[in-house]
Motif scaffolding. Structure first.
Motif, PDB file in Angstrom:
ATOM      1  N   LYS A 164      82.306   0.657  21.672  1.00 26.79           N
ATOM      2  CA  LYS A 164      81.285  -0.325  22.024  1.00 26.79           C
ATOM      3  C   LYS A 164      80.998  -0.349  23.526  1.00 26.79           C
ATOM      4  O   LYS A 164      79.898  -0.665  23.944  1.00 26.79           O
ATOM      5  CB  LYS A 164      81.717  -1.715  21.544  1.00 26.79           C
ATOM      6  N   THR A 165      81.981  -0.034  24.332  1.00 29.01           N
ATOM      7  CA  THR A 165      81.801  -0.040  25.788  1.00 29.01           C
ATOM      8  C   THR A 165      82.259   1.293  26.338  1.00 29.01           C
ATOM      9  O   THR A 165      83.454   1.526  26.513  1.00 29.01           O
ATOM     10  CB  THR A 165      82.601  -1.181  26.446  1.00 29.01           C
ATOM     11  N   ASN A 187      75.543   2.144  26.544  1.00 24.18           N
ATOM     12  CA  ASN A 187      76.610   1.687  25.656  1.00 24.18           C
ATOM     13  C   ASN A 187      76.104   1.444  24.236  1.00 24.18           C
ATOM     14  O   ASN A 187      76.815   1.697  23.258  1.00 24.18           O
ATOM     15  CB  ASN A 187      77.258   0.425  26.213  1.00 24.18           C
ATOM     16  N   THR A 232      73.313   0.300  31.861  1.00 28.97           N
ATOM     17  CA  THR A 232      74.648   0.309  31.266  1.00 28.97           C
ATOM     18  C   THR A 232      74.590  -0.179  29.825  1.00 28.97           C
ATOM     19  O   THR A 232      75.198   0.421  28.921  1.00 28.97           O
ATOM     20  CB  THR A 232      75.604  -0.580  32.085  1.00 28.97           C
ATOM     21  N   LYS A 233      73.845  -1.242  29.593  1.00 26.89           N
ATOM     22  CA  LYS A 233      73.704  -1.790  28.246  1.00 26.89           C
ATOM     23  C   LYS A 233      73.035  -0.783  27.319  1.00 26.89           C
ATOM     24  O   LYS A 233      73.456  -0.606  26.170  1.00 26.89           O
ATOM     25  CB  LYS A 233      72.903  -3.089  28.304  1.00 26.89           C
ATOM     26  N   ASN A 275      81.335   0.914  32.198  1.00 22.46           N
ATOM     27  CA  ASN A 275      81.285  -0.427  32.772  1.00 22.46           C
ATOM     28  C   ASN A 275      80.050  -0.588  33.653  1.00 22.46           C
ATOM     29  O   ASN A 275      79.498  -1.682  33.772  1.00 22.46           O
ATOM     30  CB  ASN A 275      82.553  -0.710  33.579  1.00 22.46           C
TER      31      ASN A 275
END
Length: 385
Positions: A139-140, A127, A123-124, A143
């Protein structure tokens, strides 16, 4: 290129009209180009009926070598007006066929990246890619990465257009915007005493149409009802390719345009099913991607639009038309807009604005989500059946 422009315009309007019927949000914005890029890349991995359905719904049947034409369009845009990026995320251990990867790189410069299998890390990573490709505007994006996803097709488009004639910030002042429900809201209205406008009225459709130009052959086209009712009904009746053939030489006139900063994000799955692509989510033939049976589990779209004094950051009948002359152009009630490349006719963004200040009111929630800001982005989640 013009046939490609017509194809993307027709697909974009088909999609947009379906979304309008599904969503309850006051403002809707999509990027037809971004959606088409994602679906066209998916088509590289499809065969038989699935490929035919995608070609038909994308209006690509009139194009020879649609992937090559799209590649040409991407090359032209990225040299001049757009930042376009694509990538493929692959789950560790999932076998993907090399020809699909090679063609994805060749036509869409979509290079594969491996997911680690650790949800938080994946996820990181995703993103971070989105944030980089959108200049930090989103930025996101996710989730979390759904556990059953084996393949993620992702693209991002960023557009920063400068007005051919910029608005003076000192002339911007509060003015009234008339909502569909009869209420009014104070908005910051950009003003120019002599902006070059090409426009016309259509008494049959009861609409006013105006075109303002950006630099580098991009137009901001506004269509609004003559009376402040039924924007959605007006859009359903529009035949955009016919409408856009009727512009005359621009002439200077007073203009007022509201400043906008609007976010929109949505899952396109329902709209695509309504257009006849339901098999993508149930029983598609994606055997050019993998020998394993696959389905599309979701198609996410995110966009942000900011309209300000410098510009925007973020897509035929026969007869003789006699049009009334414009005295002024005042965009002070709900409207439909197109941001469009003048040479190819490719729509970069389509949208309807009913509420120019939605951040001050709680938007209704619906099944779809979309986010619009100086960019538009799309992801396609592919999972085993």
């Amino acid at each position: 290129m013009q046939r490609l422009g017509n194809a993307i315009t027709n697909f974009g309007m088909d999609m947009f009209k379906e979304i309008l019927q599904e969503t309850t949000k006051p403002n809707v914005i999509i990027s037809p180009l971004s959606i088409v890029l994602g679906l066209a890349q998916l088509a590289l991995g499809s065969v038989n009926q699935t490929e035919k359905q995608l070609q038909k719904n994308l209006h690509f049947n009139s194009l020879n070598c649609s992937h090559r034409v799209l590649r040409t369009a991407i090359d032209i845009f990225t040299k001049n007006i757009l930042s376009i990026a694509s990538t493929i995320y692959i789950k560790k251990g999932f076998h993907i066929k090399n020809p699909f990867l090679e063609e994805s790189v060749k036509f869409y410069k979509s290079r594969p990246q491996l997911l680690t299998g650790v949800n938080a890390e994946d996820t990181k990573m995703i993103n971070k890619w989105v944030e980089q490709m959108t200049g930090g505007k989103i930025k996101t994006f996710l989730n979390e990465v759904p556990s059953n996803v084996v393949l993620l097709l992702l693209n991002a488009i960023h557009f920063k257009g400068l007005w051919k004639v910029q608005f003076d910030p000192r002339a911007t002042s509060n003015d009234i915007f008339y909502m569909e429900d009869g209420k009014t809201v104070q908005v910051e209205m950009m003003q120019h005493p002599k902006y070059p406008i090409s426009g016309f009225h259509d008494d049959d459709l009861q609409i006013e149409v105006a075109r303002l130009s950006f630099k580098q052959n991009i137009s901001f086209i506004v269509v609004k009802p003559m009376v402040n009712t039924g924007l959605n009904n007006m859009v359903q009746k529009l035949k955009v390719t016919e409408l856009l053939s009727r512009f005359y030489r621009a002439r200077p006139m007073p203009v007022k345009v509201p400043k906008l900063n609007i976010d929109f994000d949505l899952d396109l799955s329902q709209a695509l099913q309504s257009l006849g692509l339901g098999s993508l989510f149930m029983n598609p033939n994606l055997s050019k991607i993998s020998s394993e049976p696959l389905i599309v589990s979701g198609v996410q779209h995110k966009v942000t639009l900011e309209l300000k004094e410098e510009g925007v950051e973020a897509a035929a009948s026969t007869g003789i038309a006699v049009s009334r002359s414009f005295i002024q152009c005042n965009i002070n009630r709900p409207f439909f807009f197109i941001i469009r490349d003048d040479i190819s006719g490719i729509p970069l963004f389509l949208g309807t604005i009913k509420d120019p200040k939605p951040r001050f009111r709680k938007e209704p929630q619906d099944k779809m989500e979309v986010n619009l800001e100086r960019m538009r982005k799309m992801e396609m989640l592919i999972v085993p059946k």
